[in-house]
Design a protein around this motif. Structure first.
Motif, mmCIF file in Angstrom:
data_model
loop_
_atom_site.group_PDB
_atom_site.id
_atom_site.type_symbol
_atom_site.label_atom_id
_atom_site.label_comp_id
_atom_site.label_asym_id
_atom_site.label_seq_id
_atom_site.Cartn_x
_atom_site.Cartn_y
_atom_site.Cartn_z
ATOM 1 N N ASP A 96 0.794 -1.359 -0.159
ATOM 2 C CA ASP A 96 0.113 -0.004 0.045
ATOM 3 C C ASP A 96 0.951 1.370 0.073
ATOM 4 O OD1 ASP A 96 -2.034 1.707 0.396
ATOM 5 O OD2 ASP A 96 -2.471 1.454 2.550
ATOM 6 N N PRO A 97 0.743 2.017 -1.105
ATOM 7 C CA PRO A 97 1.614 3.287 -1.194
ATOM 8 C C PRO A 97 1.297 4.350 -0.046
ATOM 9 C CG PRO A 97 0.752 2.986 -3.206
ATOM 10 C CD PRO A 97 -0.183 1.915 -2.213
ATOM 11 N N GLU A 98 0.204 4.407 0.611
ATOM 12 C CA GLU A 98 0.025 5.258 1.613
ATOM 13 C C GLU A 98 0.793 4.803 3.110
ATOM 14 O OE1 GLU A 98 -1.053 8.458 3.437
ATOM 15 O OE2 GLU A 98 -1.699 8.145 1.182
ATOM 16 N N TYR A 99 0.727 3.594 3.153
ATOM 17 C CA TYR A 99 1.518 2.831 4.466
ATOM 18 C C TYR A 99 2.701 3.186 4.184
ATOM 19 C CZ TYR A 99 3.221 -0.283 7.731
ATOM 20 O OH TYR A 99 3.781 -0.866 8.670
ATOM 21 N N VAL A 100 3.561 3.088 2.952
ATOM 22 C CA VAL A 100 4.924 3.456 2.729
ATOM 23 C C VAL A 100 5.238 4.746 2.898
ATOM 24 C CG1 VAL A 100 6.560 3.443 0.871
ATOM 25 C CG2 VAL A 100 5.197 1.458 1.158
ATOM 26 N N ARG A 101 4.349 5.751 2.574
ATOM 27 C CA ARG A 101 4.625 7.381 2.785
ATOM 28 C C ARG A 101 4.581 7.536 4.404
ATOM 29 N NH1 ARG A 101 0.416 8.129 -0.963
ATOM 30 N NH2 ARG A 101 1.171 8.173 -2.835
ATOM 31 N N THR A 102 3.633 7.053 4.993
ATOM 32 C CA THR A 102 3.271 6.862 6.432
ATOM 33 C C THR A 102 4.781 6.613 7.164
ATOM 34 O OG1 THR A 102 1.229 6.673 6.421
ATOM 35 C CG2 THR A 102 2.033 6.531 8.577
ATOM 36 N N GLN A 103 5.066 5.392 6.751
ATOM 37 C CA GLN A 103 6.381 4.800 7.590
ATOM 38 C C GLN A 103 7.761 5.594 7.195
ATOM 39 O OE1 GLN A 103 6.531 2.519 9.850
ATOM 40 N NE2 GLN A 103 4.416 2.582 9.624
ATOM 41 N N ALA A 104 7.867 6.315 5.958
ATOM 42 C CA ALA A 104 8.846 7.142 5.387
ATOM 43 C C ALA A 104 8.830 8.101 6.387
ATOM 44 C CB ALA A 104 8.972 7.408 3.991
ATOM 45 N N ARG A 105 7.764 9.073 6.402
ATOM 46 C CA ARG A 105 7.565 10.167 7.399
ATOM 47 C C ARG A 105 7.854 9.793 8.764
ATOM 48 N NH1 ARG A 105 4.099 14.451 5.993
ATOM 49 N NH2 ARG A 105 3.700 14.582 3.735
ATOM 50 N N LYS A 106 7.492 8.606 9.173
ATOM 51 C CA LYS A 106 7.543 8.473 10.652
ATOM 52 C C LYS A 106 9.056 7.918 10.783
ATOM 53 C CE LYS A 106 5.869 5.385 14.141
ATOM 54 N NZ LYS A 106 4.813 4.050 14.485
ATOM 55 N N GLN A 107 9.647 7.019 10.162
ATOM 56 C CA GLN A 107 10.884 6.493 10.573
ATOM 57 C C GLN A 107 12.268 7.335 9.950
ATOM 58 O OE1 GLN A 107 10.784 2.327 9.724
ATOM 59 N NE2 GLN A 107 8.983 1.998 11.071
ATOM 60 N N LEU A 108 12.052 7.712 8.470
ATOM 61 C CA LEU A 108 13.051 8.326 8.020
ATOM 62 C C LEU A 108 12.960 9.840 7.980
ATOM 63 C CD1 LEU A 108 13.265 5.849 4.899
ATOM 64 C CD2 LEU A 108 14.572 5.865 7.176
ATOM 65 N N HIS A 109 11.976 10.343 8.615
ATOM 66 C CA HIS A 109 11.624 12.059 8.547
ATOM 67 C C HIS A 109 11.548 12.407 7.246
ATOM 68 C CE1 HIS A 109 12.182 11.224 12.904
ATOM 69 N NE2 HIS A 109 13.533 10.887 12.867
ATOM 70 N N TYR A 110 10.845 11.867 6.259
ATOM 71 C CA TYR A 110 10.862 12.460 4.961
ATOM 72 C C TYR A 110 9.497 13.217 5.046
ATOM 73 C CZ TYR A 110 14.020 9.386 2.534
ATOM 74 O OH TYR A 110 15.040 8.284 2.073
#
Length: 177
Positions: A96-110
């Motif tokens: 799911d692209p939305e989950y990937v975006r959420t994880q990138a924001r949360k863990q990688l501070h994107y």
């Protein structure tokens, strides 16, 4: 006449008791032979039963151990199946692209293009809070260990600590001959 009659009855009674005693003695004479045969048969039966118990003890122990192993293997297979299901669910989430975006924001501070990202730095530690902990580290540490340097490394970004580790490892390496 009456007295003869009682005497005959008394005689018949005595004859009956003698006959009963003879039959009882004859039966008693036969019993020991029968008991010896029965006792021998019982001993043989007990010996056969003991041999069967001894002969079957090891296979039964193996059977029980194998059943226990089978139960353990089934339990492990069930756990592996549950782990596979969890991994499938996790894989589906990562599709799911939305989950990937959420994880990138949360863990990688994107941040998304056009957004401003802010990082909040924790305040620098004061001398009072570090004094007691630093004194303990210096007293418990090795002779070349610097407690202040370890505390400073904890407040730097991870990549700075990584490069410092590489530099120190390179400097500590003996020269090649």
């Amino acid at each position: 006449m009456g007295s003869d009659r009682f005497s005959t009855a008394a005689r018949l009674k005595a004859i009956g008791q003698e006959a009963h005693a003879r039959v009882y003695r004859a039966a008693a004479a036969r019993r020991p032979a029968r008991r010896n045969k029965l006792t021998g048969r019982a001993a043989l039966l007990a010996l056969v039963l003991c041999a069967l118990v001894i002969a079957l003890a090891y296979p039964m122990r193996q059977y029980i151990a194998q059943r226990s192993d089978i139960a353990d293997q089934r339990r492990e297979a069930q756990q592996a199946h549950q782990k596979v299901e969890q991994l499938r669910e996790q894989k589906a989430r990562w599709q799911d692209p939305e989950y990937v975006r959420t994880q990138a924001r949360k863990q990688l501070h994107y941040v998304m293009p056009g957004e401003n990202g802010y990082s909040v730095a924790s305040p620098a530690p004061t001398g009072d809070t570090q004094g007691a902990a630093g004194a303990k580290r210096k007293s418990a540490g090795s002779p070349g260990d610097d407690g202040g340097q370890a505390a400073a490394a904890a407040h730097r970004p991870w990549y700075a600590n990584l490069w410092d580790g590489v530099d120190h490892a390179d400097a500590a390496a003996p020269p090649r001959q």
